[in-house]
Design a protein around this motif. Structure first.
Motif, PDB file in Angstrom:
ATOM      1  N   VAL A 167      -1.746   6.863   2.933  1.00  0.00           N
ATOM      2  CA  VAL A 167      -2.957   6.786   2.109  1.00  0.00           C
ATOM      3  C   VAL A 167      -3.737   8.089   2.227  1.00  0.00           C
ATOM      4  O   VAL A 167      -4.177   8.649   1.215  1.00  0.00           O
ATOM      5  CB  VAL A 167      -3.831   5.563   2.490  1.00  0.00           C
ATOM      6  N   SER A 168      -3.875   8.608   3.435  1.00  0.00           N
ATOM      7  CA  SER A 168      -4.576   9.891   3.616  1.00  0.00           C
ATOM      8  C   SER A 168      -3.864  10.999   2.867  1.00  0.00           C
ATOM      9  O   SER A 168      -4.497  11.813   2.182  1.00  0.00           O
ATOM     10  CB  SER A 168      -4.672  10.251   5.097  1.00  0.00           C
ATOM     11  N   TRP A 169      -2.543  11.050   2.996  1.00  0.00           N
ATOM     12  CA  TRP A 169      -1.761  12.067   2.289  1.00  0.00           C
ATOM     13  C   TRP A 169      -1.951  11.937   0.787  1.00  0.00           C
ATOM     14  O   TRP A 169      -2.217  12.917   0.096  1.00  0.00           O
ATOM     15  CB  TRP A 169      -0.279  11.933   2.652  1.00  0.00           C
ATOM     16  N   TYR A 170      -1.825  10.711   0.277  1.00  0.00           N
ATOM     17  CA  TYR A 170      -1.936  10.489  -1.163  1.00  0.00           C
ATOM     18  C   TYR A 170      -3.306  10.913  -1.675  1.00  0.00           C
ATOM     19  O   TYR A 170      -3.414  11.548  -2.728  1.00  0.00           O
ATOM     20  CB  TYR A 170      -1.668   9.026  -1.516  1.00  0.00           C
ATOM     21  N   GLU A 171      -4.350  10.562  -0.969  1.00  0.00           N
ATOM     22  CA  GLU A 171      -5.697  10.892  -1.443  1.00  0.00           C
ATOM     23  C   GLU A 171      -5.927  12.397  -1.490  1.00  0.00           C
ATOM     24  O   GLU A 171      -6.677  12.871  -2.339  1.00  0.00           O
ATOM     25  CB  GLU A 171      -6.744  10.170  -0.603  1.00  0.00           C
ATOM     26  N   SER A 222      12.481  -0.420  -6.286  1.00  0.00           N
ATOM     27  CA  SER A 222      12.328  -1.122  -5.014  1.00  0.00           C
ATOM     28  C   SER A 222      11.643  -0.192  -4.012  1.00  0.00           C
ATOM     29  O   SER A 222      11.535   1.021  -4.238  1.00  0.00           O
ATOM     30  CB  SER A 222      13.698  -1.521  -4.485  1.00  0.00           C
ATOM     31  N   PHE A 223      11.231  -0.759  -2.915  1.00  0.00           N
ATOM     32  CA  PHE A 223      10.643   0.036  -1.833  1.00  0.00           C
ATOM     33  C   PHE A 223      11.642   1.103  -1.383  1.00  0.00           C
ATOM     34  O   PHE A 223      11.292   2.266  -1.207  1.00  0.00           O
ATOM     35  CB  PHE A 223      10.247  -0.901  -0.688  1.00  0.00           C
ATOM     36  N   TYR A 224      12.894   0.714  -1.259  1.00  0.00           N
ATOM     37  CA  TYR A 224      13.956   1.642  -0.865  1.00  0.00           C
ATOM     38  C   TYR A 224      14.038   2.827  -1.835  1.00  0.00           C
ATOM     39  O   TYR A 224      14.079   3.979  -1.420  1.00  0.00           O
ATOM     40  CB  TYR A 224      15.300   0.908  -0.813  1.00  0.00           C
ATOM     41  N   LEU A 225      14.055   2.545  -3.140  1.00  0.00           N
ATOM     42  CA  LEU A 225      14.165   3.617  -4.131  1.00  0.00           C
ATOM     43  C   LEU A 225      12.941   4.518  -4.147  1.00  0.00           C
ATOM     44  O   LEU A 225      13.059   5.726  -4.362  1.00  0.00           O
ATOM     45  CB  LEU A 225      14.429   3.047  -5.524  1.00  0.00           C
ATOM     46  N   LEU A 226      11.767   3.944  -3.915  1.00  0.00           N
ATOM     47  CA  LEU A 226      10.562   4.774  -3.838  1.00  0.00           C
ATOM     48  C   LEU A 226      10.664   5.768  -2.685  1.00  0.00           C
ATOM     49  O   LEU A 226      10.374   6.949  -2.846  1.00  0.00           O
ATOM     50  CB  LEU A 226       9.318   3.898  -3.678  1.00  0.00           C
ATOM     51  N   VAL A 227      11.067   5.267  -1.539  1.00  0.00           N
ATOM     52  CA  VAL A 227      11.199   6.140  -0.359  1.00  0.00           C
ATOM     53  C   VAL A 227      12.250   7.208  -0.611  1.00  0.00           C
ATOM     54  O   VAL A 227      12.026   8.398  -0.351  1.00  0.00           O
ATOM     55  CB  VAL A 227      11.533   5.308   0.902  1.00  0.00           C
ATOM     56  N   LYS A 228      13.394   6.814  -1.140  1.00  0.00           N
ATOM     57  CA  LYS A 228      14.499   7.756  -1.378  1.00  0.00           C
ATOM     58  C   LYS A 228      14.188   8.751  -2.495  1.00  0.00           C
ATOM     59  O   LYS A 228      14.780   9.830  -2.538  1.00  0.00           O
ATOM     60  CB  LYS A 228      15.796   7.007  -1.701  1.00  0.00           C
ATOM     61  N   SER A 255       0.821  -1.208   0.000  1.00  0.00           N
ATOM     62  CA  SER A 255       0.000   0.000   0.000  1.00  0.00           C
ATOM     63  C   SER A 255       0.855   1.257   0.000  1.00  0.00           C
ATOM     64  O   SER A 255       0.604   2.197  -0.761  1.00  0.00           O
ATOM     65  CB  SER A 255      -0.939   0.011   1.216  1.00  0.00           C
ATOM     66  N   ILE A 256       1.867   1.286   0.856  1.00  0.00           N
ATOM     67  CA  ILE A 256       2.755   2.443   0.920  1.00  0.00           C
ATOM     68  C   ILE A 256       3.484   2.605  -0.414  1.00  0.00           C
ATOM     69  O   ILE A 256       3.544   3.711  -0.972  1.00  0.00           O
ATOM     70  CB  ILE A 256       3.748   2.316   2.095  1.00  0.00           C
ATOM     71  N   SER A 257       4.026   1.513  -0.943  1.00  0.00           N
ATOM     72  CA  SER A 257       4.736   1.562  -2.227  1.00  0.00           C
ATOM     73  C   SER A 257       3.826   2.059  -3.339  1.00  0.00           C
ATOM     74  O   SER A 257       4.244   2.852  -4.189  1.00  0.00           O
ATOM     75  CB  SER A 257       5.268   0.175  -2.601  1.00  0.00           C
ATOM     76  N   ASN A 258       2.587   1.599  -3.346  1.00  0.00           N
ATOM     77  CA  ASN A 258       1.647   2.007  -4.380  1.00  0.00           C
ATOM     78  C   ASN A 258       1.396   3.510  -4.321  1.00  0.00           C
ATOM     79  O   ASN A 258       1.395   4.183  -5.355  1.00  0.00           O
ATOM     80  CB  ASN A 258       0.343   1.224  -4.248  1.00  0.00           C
ATOM     81  N   CYS A 259       1.199   4.042  -3.132  1.00  0.00           N
ATOM     82  CA  CYS A 259       0.987   5.490  -2.990  1.00  0.00           C
ATOM     83  C   CYS A 259       2.209   6.263  -3.480  1.00  0.00           C
ATOM     84  O   CYS A 259       2.079   7.236  -4.233  1.00  0.00           O
ATOM     85  CB  CYS A 259       0.687   5.861  -1.542  1.00  0.00           C
ATOM     86  N   LEU A 260       3.389   5.846  -3.043  1.00  0.00           N
ATOM     87  CA  LEU A 260       4.616   6.540  -3.431  1.00  0.00           C
ATOM     88  C   LEU A 260       4.844   6.436  -4.938  1.00  0.00           C
ATOM     89  O   LEU A 260       5.167   7.428  -5.593  1.00  0.00           O
ATOM     90  CB  LEU A 260       5.818   5.988  -2.660  1.00  0.00           C
TER      91      LEU A 260
END
Length: 145
Positions: free
Chosen positions: A123-127, A54-60, A34-39
């Protein structure tokens, strides 16, 4: 937009359900998705070039100004705990089985609980954010009743 909202809400409900049932690794996996999808959706829709990150690259890759940087920092810290929980399962089964199983259970439960919080926040932020880049189509005709 409505379908994506429903999908996020279904994921949040499933996370709660599996946590109640004690399936913390499943909760962690759903949280990461879910977090990865939002990012990913945010980055892709704001012009970032992504190729199976990757999850790491999405966050970074998240721009400092795009979201509360403290939230991204907490998600990145959680990502490390997630790695320990996911990859620690086998280790906990092979080293001092009884004690390590209890330690692993506590760790995975805490990681799942923390991840659920971050999942809801992102999710709240993304929406809220997606309103600025999701195409909207409003009817030009007004109905008078």
């Amino acid at each position: 937009m409505k379908q994506r909202h429903q999908a996020y809400q279904a994921a949040l409900e499933q996370i709660n359900k599996v946590m109640i049932d004690g399936y913390f690794l499943e909760a962690i996996a759903l949280e990461e998705c879910s977090i990865s999808n939002c990012l990913f959706n945010y980055l892709q829709n704001t012009g970032a070039k992504l190729n199976s990150p990757s999850f790491y690259l999405l966050v970074k890759s998240m721009p400092q100004h795009s979201v509360d940087s403290f939230l991204i920092e907490r998600i990145n810290h959680w990502r490390d705990a997630r790695n320990i929980a996911i990859h620690g399962f086998i280790f906990s089964r092979s080293e001092g089985f009884s004690q390590s199983r209890e330690d692993f259970h506590r760790l995975s439960k805490a990681t799942a609980e923390e991840g659920a919080t971050y999942c809801k926040e992102i999710v709240s932020w993304y929406e809220v954010e997606c309103v600025s880049f999701i195409k909207h189509q409003f009817s030009t005709q007004r109905r008078l009743h």
